[in-house]
Design a protein around this motif. Structure first.
Motif, short mmCIF file in Angstrom:
data_model
loop_
_atom_site.label_atom_id
_atom_site.label_comp_id
_atom_site.label_asym_id
_atom_site.label_seq_id
_atom_site.Cartn_x
_atom_site.Cartn_y
_atom_site.Cartn_z
N LEU A 24 -6.69 6.80 -46.39
CA LEU A 24 -6.96 5.72 -45.43
C LEU A 24 -6.30 4.41 -45.84
N ASN A 25 -5.72 4.38 -47.03
CA ASN A 25 -5.02 3.19 -47.52
C ASN A 25 -3.62 3.59 -48.00
N PRO A 26 -2.78 4.10 -47.10
CA PRO A 26 -1.48 4.66 -47.53
C PRO A 26 -0.53 3.58 -48.03
N GLU A 27 0.38 4.02 -48.88
CA GLU A 27 1.42 3.12 -49.36
C GLU A 27 2.46 2.94 -48.26
N ARG A 28 2.70 1.69 -47.87
CA ARG A 28 3.70 1.42 -46.84
C ARG A 28 4.08 -0.06 -46.91
N TYR A 29 5.04 -0.44 -46.10
CA TYR A 29 5.54 -1.82 -46.10
C TYR A 29 4.44 -2.76 -45.60
N THR A 30 4.14 -3.79 -46.39
CA THR A 30 3.07 -4.72 -46.03
C THR A 30 3.59 -6.12 -45.68
N ILE A 48 0.82 -5.49 -66.01
CA ILE A 48 1.48 -6.37 -65.04
C ILE A 48 1.03 -6.04 -63.62
N MET A 49 0.61 -4.80 -63.39
CA MET A 49 0.16 -4.43 -62.04
C MET A 49 -1.03 -5.26 -61.59
N ASP A 50 -1.81 -5.81 -62.52
CA ASP A 50 -2.93 -6.67 -62.15
C ASP A 50 -2.46 -8.06 -61.73
N CYS A 51 -1.17 -8.31 -61.76
CA CYS A 51 -0.61 -9.59 -61.31
C CYS A 51 -0.04 -9.51 -59.91
N VAL A 52 -0.04 -8.32 -59.31
CA VAL A 52 0.51 -8.15 -57.97
C VAL A 52 -0.44 -8.80 -56.96
N GLY A 53 0.09 -9.67 -56.11
CA GLY A 53 -0.73 -10.43 -55.18
C GLY A 53 -1.20 -9.65 -53.97
N CYS A 54 -0.47 -8.61 -53.58
CA CYS A 54 -0.84 -7.76 -52.45
C CYS A 54 -1.75 -6.65 -52.95
N PHE A 55 -2.97 -6.57 -52.43
CA PHE A 55 -3.93 -5.60 -52.97
C PHE A 55 -3.51 -4.16 -52.73
N LYS A 56 -2.89 -3.88 -51.60
CA LYS A 56 -2.44 -2.51 -51.37
C LYS A 56 -1.28 -2.16 -52.30
N CYS A 57 -0.39 -3.12 -52.52
CA CYS A 57 0.70 -2.91 -53.49
C CYS A 57 0.14 -2.76 -54.90
N ARG A 58 -0.89 -3.52 -55.21
CA ARG A 58 -1.54 -3.42 -56.52
C ARG A 58 -2.17 -2.05 -56.70
N CYS A 71 -2.04 -12.22 -51.29
CA CYS A 71 -1.39 -12.02 -50.00
C CYS A 71 -2.43 -12.12 -48.89
N GLY A 72 -2.16 -12.96 -47.89
CA GLY A 72 -3.08 -13.13 -46.78
C GLY A 72 -2.78 -12.22 -45.61
N LEU A 73 -1.75 -11.41 -45.70
CA LEU A 73 -1.39 -10.51 -44.60
C LEU A 73 -2.44 -9.40 -44.48
N ARG A 74 -2.78 -9.05 -43.28
CA ARG A 74 -3.83 -8.04 -43.10
C ARG A 74 -3.39 -6.67 -43.59
N ASN A 75 -2.08 -6.42 -43.61
CA ASN A 75 -1.60 -5.12 -44.10
C ASN A 75 -1.65 -5.00 -45.62
N CYS A 76 -1.93 -6.12 -46.29
CA CYS A 76 -2.08 -6.09 -47.75
C CYS A 76 -3.49 -5.70 -48.17
N ALA A 77 -4.42 -5.71 -47.23
CA ALA A 77 -5.82 -5.47 -47.56
C ALA A 77 -6.07 -4.00 -47.89
N VAL A 78 -7.07 -3.77 -48.76
CA VAL A 78 -7.51 -2.42 -49.11
C VAL A 78 -8.97 -2.29 -48.70
N LYS A 79 -9.29 -1.22 -48.00
CA LYS A 79 -10.67 -0.98 -47.60
C LYS A 79 -11.33 -0.02 -48.59
N PRO A 80 -12.27 -0.51 -49.41
CA PRO A 80 -12.96 0.39 -50.34
C PRO A 80 -13.95 1.28 -49.61
N CYS A 81 -14.37 2.34 -50.27
CA CYS A 81 -15.31 3.28 -49.67
C CYS A 81 -16.74 2.75 -49.79
#
Length: 460
Positions: free
Chosen positions: A172-178, A378-388, A81-91
């Motif tokens: 800082l990476n809450p679950e929400r609509y991406t 199967i969760m490793d197949c999710v294209g959105c990193f935040k959803c993953r 997913c190229g959407l910015r809301n799909c991104a996850v910021k690691p620590c």
């Protein structure tokens, strides 16, 4: 003027009628349970939810180590997913408490590990790690233990030693609509339902996006007729997956991107999105069934929390971050929450599962365990990193709950296994996912109360 008022009243009447279809069937007793929706609402919203949220905001529970770069093991999933809301910021390393960084390979903490090794040195029991053994032999023993742990698990746990595993701050990476949607997202749920829920391909699942245009009431009746003919274990498995799907849908509707501009991103409750997912008319009757399955999932994970209390009461278990005062306070809060979970009077009775012929029950349990492990992969197949991220955490949490439910004898034996190999173990990853996954379900139940209010309904 009178015509305008009339039209407004008519609109509100239609709107209220449409909204009521989300909740009119979400009441009363749940199938295969001695519990009702109203008891869960009251217990969760008034007693458990506030304490649980406080615990999950603590450092020990907010930092989750996860590998988001594992390849999909089932199909080519090169696109992300190229959407910015799909991104996850690691620590960054300095953002993670020292107590977590300094003991990445231990079960619970550096101090707890030292205590276990001291016990091994004193007791020398068969099965304990003898620190006088060579390093190679100790590594082999630990590998055997790791293999034993894997054999007990209902889900795949990421290797925390992998260089691809990173700490993520869940707050800082809450679950929400991406915005992650469409065929790629549908493929995830289709694979879960069609290939891992013991359903024949000839039985059509209601509201399957890939065949939604051809779905009919006949297909739905055929599906539920088939489901009711299954053993209680397979029915429960389907309802757990459906409940998890419903819970995620509630989260996405409750934290929806309402406005996105260069100066502000506004997130909030989207009633239209909620109706699209749960209104009886808009979902061919599926929506309310899914919400009832959410309550069933809540009961299963609540029961697991009640049963695992002896494990967390062990003196060797610590919520170790290096801040001893806070760590002790948060362990006391954790035990308080587990005692509260145990006090719930209408628990699910898991003894009804995997009963009967011992050999058949063992095979069925193994089939269920392997099916759920597949779902966690199967969760490793999710294209959105935040959803993953949140998909991995919630499937791992449910898998850990299932592991607990079917380890009753091992948990009961814990007080008697001092100085020996513990009869039951949880890794830190399992502990974090268990509590955070239940936190997500608890939040879903709480959010349903908000959506009832937003749709103009009175609490039943």
């Amino acid at each position: 003027m009178g015509r305008v008022v009339f039209l407004l009243l008519l609109f509100l009447q239609v709107l209220g009628s449409a909204h009521s279809r989300c909740f009119c069937q979400v009441t009363g007793e749940l199938d295969d349970c001695a519990c009702d929706v109203e008891s869960i609402d009251s217990f969760n919203n008034e007693q458990l939810f506030p304490k649980l949220q406080t615990l999950l905001e603590s450092d020990y529970f907010r930092f989750y180590k996860v590998n988001l770069n594992k390849p999909c093991p089932f199909w080519a999933a090169d696109s992300h997913c190229g959407l910015r809301n799909c991104a996850v910021k690691p620590c960054s390393p300095n953002e993670v408490p020292e107590g977590l960084r300094s003991s990445p390979h231990s079960k619970y903490s550096a101090e707890a590990k030292k205590e276990q090794l001291d016990e091994c040195e004193k007791e020398k029991h068969l099965g304990a790690v003898d620190v006088s053994l060579s390093e190679e032999t100790q590594e082999a023993l630990l590998d055997w233990r790791k293999h034993d742990d894997e054999a007990e698990r209902f889900c795949v746990i990421d290797d925390e030693e992998s260089p691809d595993s990173q700490y993520v701050d869940l707050l800082l990476n809450p679950e929400r609509y991406t915005g992650y949607n469409g065929p790629e997202a549908w493929q995830i749920w289709t694979s879960i339902y069609e290939e891992n829920c013991f359903k024949p391909f000839t039985i059509k699942r209601p509201l399957n996006p890939s065949s939604f245009q051809s779905s009919s009431g006949i297909e739905a009746r055929t599906f539920y007729s088939w489901l009711e003919g299954q053993c209680v274990e397979k029915r429960a498995f389907y309802r757990l997956i459906s409940g998890l799907h419903a819970s995620i849908s509630v989260h996405l509707s409750a934290r929806y991107l309402l406005n996105d501009s260069w100066y502000e991103s506004k997130w909030g409750h989207n009633v239209s999105e909620f109706r699209q997912r749960f209104d009886s008319d808009l979902t061919a009757g599926e929506g309310p069934k899914r919400l009832r399955n959410l309550y069933f999932l809540y009961l299963i994970e609540l029961r697991a929390l009640a049963k695992v209390l002896p494990f967390f009461k062990q003196p060797s278990f610590r919520l170790y971050t290096g801040r001893l005062g806070e760590d002790q306070k948060h362990k006391e809060l954790l035990l308080d929450i587990l005692q509260l979970a145990r006090s719930f009077p209408l628990h699910f009775d898991e003894t009804s599962l995997f009963a009967g012929d011992e050999k058949e029950a063992a095979k069925l349990k193994e089939d269920v365990r392997l099916a759920f492990r597949n779902i966690s992969k199967i969760m490793d197949c999710v294209g959105c990193f935040k959803c993953r991220l949140w998909g991995k955490l919630q499937t791992q949490g449910l898998g850990t709950a299932l592991k607990i439910l079917f380890s009753e004898r091992q948990i009961e034996a814990l007080p008697h296994s001092r100085g020996q190999r513990p009869s039951f173990q949880l890794s830190r990853q399992e502990v974090i996912s268990l509590l955070n996954a239940f936190g997500r379900i608890s939040t879903s139940i709480k959010e349903l109360n908000t959506f009832r209010s937003l749709t103009g309904e009175e609490m039943t």
